[in-house]
Scaffold this motif. Structure first.
Motif, PDB file in Angstrom:
ATOM      1  N   UNK A 222      19.788 -78.164  19.623  1.00  0.00           N
ATOM      2  CA  UNK A 222      19.419 -78.682  20.943  1.00  0.00           C
ATOM      3  C   UNK A 222      18.143 -78.067  21.515  1.00  0.00           C
ATOM      4  N   UNK A 223      17.481 -77.178  20.784  1.00  0.00           N
ATOM      5  CA  UNK A 223      16.243 -76.584  21.302  1.00  0.00           C
ATOM      6  C   UNK A 223      16.487 -75.890  22.631  1.00  0.00           C
ATOM      7  N   UNK A 227      22.966 -78.996  25.702  1.00  0.00           N
ATOM      8  CA  UNK A 227      23.764 -80.023  25.030  1.00  0.00           C
ATOM      9  C   UNK A 227      24.942 -80.427  25.923  1.00  0.00           C
ATOM     10  N   UNK A 228      25.420 -81.650  25.724  1.00  0.00           N
ATOM     11  CA  UNK A 228      26.356 -82.226  26.690  1.00  0.00           C
ATOM     12  C   UNK A 228      27.714 -81.539  26.662  1.00  0.00           C
ATOM     13  N   UNK A 229      28.106 -80.957  25.527  1.00  0.00           N
ATOM     14  CA  UNK A 229      29.361 -80.218  25.493  1.00  0.00           C
ATOM     15  C   UNK A 229      29.296 -78.953  26.340  1.00  0.00           C
ATOM     16  N   UNK A 230      28.199 -78.207  26.189  1.00  0.00           N
ATOM     17  CA  UNK A 230      28.018 -77.006  27.001  1.00  0.00           C
ATOM     18  C   UNK A 230      27.935 -77.353  28.475  1.00  0.00           C
ATOM     19  N   UNK A 231      27.242 -78.437  28.795  1.00  0.00           N
ATOM     20  CA  UNK A 231      27.142 -78.860  30.203  1.00  0.00           C
ATOM     21  C   UNK A 231      28.536 -79.087  30.787  1.00  0.00           C
ATOM     22  N   UNK A 232      29.417 -79.738  30.021  1.00  0.00           N
ATOM     23  CA  UNK A 232      30.761 -80.010  30.529  1.00  0.00           C
ATOM     24  C   UNK A 232      31.557 -78.719  30.693  1.00  0.00           C
ATOM     25  N   UNK A 251      26.865 -68.914  19.762  1.00  0.00           N
ATOM     26  CA  UNK A 251      26.155 -68.893  21.044  1.00  0.00           C
ATOM     27  C   UNK A 251      24.954 -69.824  21.108  1.00  0.00           C
ATOM     28  N   UNK A 252      24.377 -70.231  19.980  1.00  0.00           N
ATOM     29  CA  UNK A 252      23.162 -71.043  20.058  1.00  0.00           C
ATOM     30  C   UNK A 252      22.082 -70.311  20.829  1.00  0.00           C
ATOM     31  N   UNK A 253      21.523 -70.962  21.825  1.00  0.00           N
ATOM     32  CA  UNK A 253      20.459 -70.348  22.626  1.00  0.00           C
ATOM     33  C   UNK A 253      20.975 -69.353  23.660  1.00  0.00           C
ATOM     34  N   UNK A 254      22.282 -69.173  23.739  1.00  0.00           N
ATOM     35  CA  UNK A 254      22.840 -68.185  24.662  1.00  0.00           C
ATOM     36  C   UNK A 254      22.983 -68.660  26.085  1.00  0.00           C
ATOM     37  N   UNK A 255      23.002 -69.969  26.300  1.00  0.00           N
ATOM     38  CA  UNK A 255      23.139 -70.487  27.669  1.00  0.00           C
ATOM     39  C   UNK A 255      24.478 -70.095  28.268  1.00  0.00           C
TER      40      UNK A 255
END
Length: 390
Positions: A222-223, A227-232, A251-255
């Motif tokens: 997702x750069x 991403x929509x899953x994390x947003x939810x 963690x990906x980008x650690x958001x």
């Protein structure tokens, strides 16, 4: 290299410690095409014996171990083969497969950068899924490899796009698509162009929706986007309990780590992922938002370096792909790991595509699980770790 020799080598490889399944294997036709092309070019004199070889994206060691077998028969490479694998499972699989084959040495594992590519004459690349990752790799090759470097970038035809040619053309003066074989194709690139003084990655963008600066390497999902899953899952942040130690697993980008840390300044947060690019990105995100003292980043495989019962809270947005294949095994592996690392009474908050039906696994491996919310695509659950013997 004789086909039967390569087939024999590949037949002995496995994916350990990554997910194993009957429909998943440790090599593909692109690995074989890349090795055969390099061997043909050496035989034709297009590549010179004694070239310095670097490999990028070797998933389980097929390219590295195949290239070493080629070197044994033809004296092809100068010095150890340098290899970069983004996933720690790939690094471990290469070492495991080398041990199985009785290969001691002959390769070095490096981060993506000068140590990997300085002076390289030949680079073998398994094309990544994202154009951003390809852009970072192409820039790094052009920046550090020898002026006469030949880049052989291979992929499955169904996953390739003209955008890949365009990305390579920004970094190389010559890009030549080769004939396809067994549904794989190679892009041959040479003539590295001058690159800007500052590498283009990691990128850092401010997300006004979150009020958060997000850092991202090219390979991260997702750069710098959300991403929509994390947003939810973030919609439930006010309901997620404060914890002495929380883990953002995968963690990906650690958001998630950054947003949880900001909402709970008394919590210690670990952001962990099997991807080196993700860990670098999460570190950049924490640093950009003044959270570096609160958020620790860690590259490992499903929290295997964390002690049992050592955390009170885990946040999880599990993947539903293993490589290019849709497979729930990666998510189940992370849920099993959460069951080990959670202390009794600790909670696992998970967001997942609703069609995956993770609830039975969560109930079995963690404990009582309730649905916290659902939208047309995703489900959020909260699972409480049952005590031992319950």
């Amino acid at each position: 290299m004789a086909d039967n020799n390569l087939d024999s080598l590949f037949s002995r490889l496995d994916r350990f410690p990554d997910v194993e399944a009957a429909n998943l294997q440790a090599w593909d036709a692109t690995d074989k095409l890349l090795l055969d092309t390099a061997a043909d070019m050496l035989a034709a004199g297009s590549l010179h014996p004694g070239s310095r070889l670097a490999i990028v994206g070797d998933r389980y060691g097929a390219l590295t171990l195949g290239a070493l077998a080629l070197d044994d028969t033809a004296g092809s490479w100068n010095g150890p083969i340098r290899v970069h694998q983004d996933l720690i499972t790939g690094e471990r699989a290469l070492r495991h497969n080398a041990g199985t084959l009785g290969v001691a040495g002959g390769f070095e594992q490096h981060p993506l950068g000068a140590g990997l590519l300085a002076g390289a004459d030949v680079v073998l690349l398994q094309l990544p899924k994202s154009l951003a990752e390809l852009e970072e790799i192409a820039d790094t090759v052009a920046r550090h490899a020898a002026p006469g470097v030949v880049l052989l970038a291979g992929g499955r035809v169904k996953h390739m796009s003209l955008g890949m040619n365009a990305v390579l053309e920004r970094c190389f003066s010559e890009v030549q698509p080769q004939l396809a074989r067994q549904k794989s194709r190679i892009l041959l690139a040479r003539g590295p162009k001058p690159v800007p003084g500052t590498p283009p990655f990691p990128v850092r963008d401010f997300n006004s929706e979150l009020g958060l600066t997000v850092g991202a390497r090219g390979a991260v999902f997702a750069g710098t986007g959300l991403d929509i899953g994390t947003r939810f899952l973030l919609e439930f942040l006010p309901q997620i309990p404060a914890a002495r130690h929380a883990v953002d697993l995968g963690c990906g980008t650690g958001i998630l780590a950054a947003m949880y840390a900001r909402a709970n300044p008394g919590s210690r947060v670990t952001a962990t992922d099997q991807s080196a690019a993700a860990v670098d990105s999460a570190r950049a995100t924490a640093e950009a938002n003044g959270l570096a003292d609160q958020v620790t980043v860690l590259q490992d495989d499903a929290m295997d370096t964390l002690p049992d019962a050592s955390t009170d809270l885990i946040l999880l947005n599990p993947p539903f792909h293993v490589g290019a294949a849709v497979h729930a095994g990666a998510g189940i592996k992370l849920i099993e790991a959460a069951g080990r690392v959670l202390a009794p009474g600790g909670e696992l908050w998970t967001v997942f595509n609703s069609h995956l039906h993770y609830q039975p696994a969560l109930q079995r491996l963690i404990g009582p699980t309730r649905e916290a919310g659902r939208n047309p695509k995703f489900t959020v659950t909260a699972s409480t770790r049952k005590s031992a013997g319950v």
